[in-house]
Design a protein around this motif. Structure first.
Motif, PDB file in Angstrom:
ATOM      1  N   GLN A   1       0.738   7.358  15.383  1.00 22.04           N
ATOM      2  CA  GLN A   1       1.900   6.774  14.712  1.00 22.04           C
ATOM      3  C   GLN A   1       3.072   6.662  15.686  1.00 22.04           C
TER       4      GLN A   1
ATOM      5  N   ILE B   1       1.349   0.197  10.196  1.00 25.97           N
ATOM      6  CA  ILE B   1       1.687   1.621  10.140  1.00 25.97           C
ATOM      7  C   ILE B   1       1.941   2.053   8.701  1.00 25.97           C
TER       8      ILE B   1
ATOM      9  N   ALA C   1       6.774   3.466   9.682  1.00 25.47           N
ATOM     10  CA  ALA C   1       7.274   2.689  10.803  1.00 25.47           C
ATOM     11  C   ALA C   1       8.763   2.958  10.980  1.00 25.47           C
TER      12      ALA C   1
END
Length: 172
Positions: free
Chosen positions: A7, A61, A68
């Protein structure tokens, strides 16, 4: 679910794509002020394309259960000494983006996140096209040299320039 490491890396790529959009936008503005309508049009289109790349990452994401993050916008620092210098910087930046995408692919494989690996293959193909387009443009600029008539024709050709390298089609 995305790992924290992946991430964070994908959020880093969001910044790179946003910066890329800003770089193209700055180049477009410069070209427009100089009266180069074709180059400006090409650069504006490229700026929009890079923003789309950023949005695609953001959505991915968030869809994968991550979060995000939207980075601050930084003013691009560019050398506008010549068209060749401008496009040389552009090519170098695209090579940098390709390396970053390759690093992301590596992390996805390390994390055994095959969905993200699959998602990133689009970016791998896109970067092949982006580098080939920048290289082709530099080749044309090298052919022109200092010929003002050649520069006029080059600018006119940029209005309809397509950078298809066979990977993905994007009208530029």
């Amino acid at each position: 679910m995305l790992s924290k490491k992946l991430q964070d890396a994908l959020n880093g790529q969001i910044k790179i794509e946003g910066d890329s959009s800003q770089i193209y936008l700055a180049m477009a503005t410069w070209a427009e002020v100089q009266g180069f309508e074709g180059i400006a049009s090409f650069m504006y289109d490229q700026s929009n394309e890079e923003r789309t790349h950023m949005l695609k990452l953001i959505k991915y994401i968030n869809q994968r259960g991550g979060e995000a993050t939207i980075p601050a916008v930084a003013k691009p620092e560019l050398d506008y000494a010549s068209f060749k210098t401008l496009f040389t910087q552009l090519f170098a930046h695209e090579v940098f983006v390709s390396k970053s995408i390759n690093d992301l692919v590596h992390i996805a494989l390390e994390e055994r996140d095959y969905a993200t690996h699959n998602f990133l293959q689009w970016y791998v193909s896109e970067q092949i096209e982006e580098e080939a387009t920048a290289r082709t443009i530099l080749d044309k600029i090298n052919l022109i040299g200092d010929d003002k008539g050649g520069l006029y024709l080059f600018d006119n050709d940029m209005k309809s320039f397509r950078g298809d390298a066979g990977a993905t089609s994007a009208t530029v």
